[in-house]
Scaffold this motif. Structure first.
Motif, PDB file in Angstrom:
ATOM      1  N   GLU A 143       0.830  -1.205   0.000  1.00 40.60           N
ATOM      2  CA  GLU A 143       0.000   0.000   0.000  1.00 40.60           C
ATOM      3  C   GLU A 143       0.867   1.259   0.000  1.00 40.60           C
ATOM      4  O   GLU A 143       0.561   2.221  -0.705  1.00 40.60           O
ATOM      5  CB  GLU A 143      -0.945  -0.003   1.194  1.00 40.60           C
ATOM      6  CG  GLU A 143      -2.076  -0.987   1.063  1.00 40.60           C
ATOM      7  CD  GLU A 143      -2.984  -1.014   2.280  1.00 40.60           C
ATOM      8  OE1 GLU A 143      -2.723  -0.285   3.267  1.00 40.60           O
ATOM      9  OE2 GLU A 143      -3.975  -1.774   2.249  1.00 40.60           O
ATOM     10  N   ALA A 144       1.923   1.257   0.775  1.00 43.12           N
ATOM     11  CA  ALA A 144       2.828   2.409   0.817  1.00 43.12           C
ATOM     12  C   ALA A 144       3.494   2.614  -0.538  1.00 43.12           C
ATOM     13  O   ALA A 144       3.611   3.754  -1.009  1.00 43.12           O
ATOM     14  CB  ALA A 144       3.870   2.219   1.914  1.00 43.12           C
ATOM     15  N   LEU A 145       3.910   1.537  -1.160  1.00 41.43           N
ATOM     16  CA  LEU A 145       4.539   1.635  -2.481  1.00 41.43           C
ATOM     17  C   LEU A 145       3.547   2.169  -3.511  1.00 41.43           C
ATOM     18  O   LEU A 145       3.882   3.045  -4.316  1.00 41.43           O
ATOM     19  CB  LEU A 145       5.068   0.272  -2.917  1.00 41.43           C
ATOM     20  CG  LEU A 145       5.709   0.215  -4.303  1.00 41.43           C
ATOM     21  CD1 LEU A 145       6.927   1.135  -4.382  1.00 41.43           C
ATOM     22  CD2 LEU A 145       6.109  -1.221  -4.638  1.00 41.43           C
ATOM     23  N   PHE A 146       2.324   1.675  -3.484  1.00 38.24           N
ATOM     24  CA  PHE A 146       1.285   2.158  -4.396  1.00 38.24           C
ATOM     25  C   PHE A 146       1.046   3.644  -4.189  1.00 38.24           C
ATOM     26  O   PHE A 146       0.998   4.424  -5.152  1.00 38.24           O
ATOM     27  CB  PHE A 146      -0.012   1.375  -4.172  1.00 38.24           C
ATOM     28  CG  PHE A 146      -1.157   1.851  -5.009  1.00 38.24           C
ATOM     29  CD1 PHE A 146      -1.285   1.446  -6.321  1.00 38.24           C
ATOM     30  CD2 PHE A 146      -2.113   2.704  -4.478  1.00 38.24           C
ATOM     31  CE1 PHE A 146      -2.343   1.892  -7.104  1.00 38.24           C
ATOM     32  CE2 PHE A 146      -3.166   3.159  -5.244  1.00 38.24           C
ATOM     33  CZ  PHE A 146      -3.282   2.745  -6.553  1.00 38.24           C
ATOM     34  N   PHE A 147       0.893   4.076  -2.944  1.00 36.76           N
ATOM     35  CA  PHE A 147       0.647   5.477  -2.632  1.00 36.76           C
ATOM     36  C   PHE A 147       1.814   6.346  -3.090  1.00 36.76           C
ATOM     37  O   PHE A 147       1.611   7.390  -3.717  1.00 36.76           O
ATOM     38  CB  PHE A 147       0.413   5.644  -1.124  1.00 36.76           C
ATOM     39  CG  PHE A 147       0.235   7.082  -0.718  1.00 36.76           C
ATOM     40  CD1 PHE A 147      -0.988   7.714  -0.864  1.00 36.76           C
ATOM     41  CD2 PHE A 147       1.308   7.796  -0.201  1.00 36.76           C
ATOM     42  CE1 PHE A 147      -1.145   9.045  -0.503  1.00 36.76           C
ATOM     43  CE2 PHE A 147       1.162   9.126   0.166  1.00 36.76           C
ATOM     44  CZ  PHE A 147      -0.066   9.756   0.017  1.00 36.76           C
ATOM     45  N   ASP A 148       3.027   5.929  -2.775  1.00 35.72           N
ATOM     46  CA  ASP A 148       4.210   6.708  -3.157  1.00 35.72           C
ATOM     47  C   ASP A 148       4.340   6.830  -4.671  1.00 35.72           C
ATOM     48  O   ASP A 148       4.666   7.896  -5.196  1.00 35.72           O
ATOM     49  CB  ASP A 148       5.483   6.088  -2.574  1.00 35.72           C
ATOM     50  CG  ASP A 148       5.558   6.225  -1.057  1.00 35.72           C
ATOM     51  OD1 ASP A 148       4.813   7.048  -0.479  1.00 35.72           O
ATOM     52  OD2 ASP A 148       6.375   5.495  -0.449  1.00 35.72           O
ATOM     53  N   THR A 149       4.071   5.739  -5.378  1.00 38.44           N
ATOM     54  CA  THR A 149       4.151   5.762  -6.836  1.00 38.44           C
ATOM     55  C   THR A 149       3.090   6.685  -7.421  1.00 38.44           C
ATOM     56  O   THR A 149       3.377   7.487  -8.321  1.00 38.44           O
ATOM     57  CB  THR A 149       4.006   4.340  -7.410  1.00 38.44           C
ATOM     58  OG1 THR A 149       5.044   3.524  -6.872  1.00 38.44           O
ATOM     59  CG2 THR A 149       4.095   4.335  -8.923  1.00 38.44           C
ATOM     60  N   ALA A 150       1.872   6.602  -6.917  1.00 37.69           N
ATOM     61  CA  ALA A 150       0.793   7.463  -7.396  1.00 37.69           C
ATOM     62  C   ALA A 150       1.108   8.928  -7.121  1.00 37.69           C
ATOM     63  O   ALA A 150       0.880   9.797  -7.971  1.00 37.69           O
ATOM     64  CB  ALA A 150      -0.530   7.065  -6.748  1.00 37.69           C
ATOM     65  N   ARG A 151       1.641   9.221  -5.954  1.00 37.04           N
ATOM     66  CA  ARG A 151       2.013  10.599  -5.615  1.00 37.04           C
ATOM     67  C   ARG A 151       3.112  11.102  -6.542  1.00 37.04           C
ATOM     68  O   ARG A 151       3.047  12.232  -7.045  1.00 37.04           O
ATOM     69  CB  ARG A 151       2.446  10.690  -4.153  1.00 37.04           C
ATOM     70  CG  ARG A 151       2.761  12.130  -3.726  1.00 37.04           C
ATOM     71  CD  ARG A 151       3.266  12.222  -2.304  1.00 37.04           C
ATOM     72  NE  ARG A 151       4.422  11.353  -2.165  1.00 37.04           N
ATOM     73  CZ  ARG A 151       4.704  10.653  -1.079  1.00 37.04           C
ATOM     74  NH1 ARG A 151       3.934  10.718  -0.024  1.00 37.04           N
ATOM     75  NH2 ARG A 151       5.770   9.895  -1.035  1.00 37.04           N
ATOM     76  N   ASP A 152       4.113  10.274  -6.809  1.00 36.96           N
ATOM     77  CA  ASP A 152       5.195  10.664  -7.710  1.00 36.96           C
ATOM     78  C   ASP A 152       4.675  10.957  -9.118  1.00 36.96           C
ATOM     79  O   ASP A 152       5.100  11.925  -9.758  1.00 36.96           O
ATOM     80  CB  ASP A 152       6.277   9.584  -7.774  1.00 36.96           C
ATOM     81  CG  ASP A 152       7.076   9.461  -6.489  1.00 36.96           C
ATOM     82  OD1 ASP A 152       7.001  10.382  -5.638  1.00 36.96           O
ATOM     83  OD2 ASP A 152       7.774   8.430  -6.332  1.00 36.96           O
TER      84      ASP A 152
END
Length: 68
Positions: free
Chosen positions: A7-16
């Motif tokens: 979930e953290a990776l998904f969120f970070d990627t989407a934010r980037d």
């Protein structure tokens, strides 16, 4: 990879990706304006407005994954 890390990776990627799209008009407007022989400031303003509108329309992801 555990669920929290995913979930953290998904969120970070989407934010980037969102930040990259927000920066895009300023990066390309001068080049595009030169090619089109129009005012770069105006083109930057128009592109920025359209990118913001598009991102707003995309909104938040609608994902409701069940917790184990």
């Amino acid at each position: 990879m555990n669920r929290d890390a995913a979930e953290a990776l998904f969120f970070d990627t989407a934010r980037d990706l969102r930040y990259a799209w927000l920066a895009w008009p300023a990066q390309v407007a001068i080049i595009m304006a030169d090619e089109l022989k129009i005012d770069a400031r105006t083109l930057t303003t128009v592109l920025t407005a359209h990118v913001h509108q598009h991102l707003a329309e995309l909104g938040e992801p609608d994902v409701d994954l069940p917790r184990p």
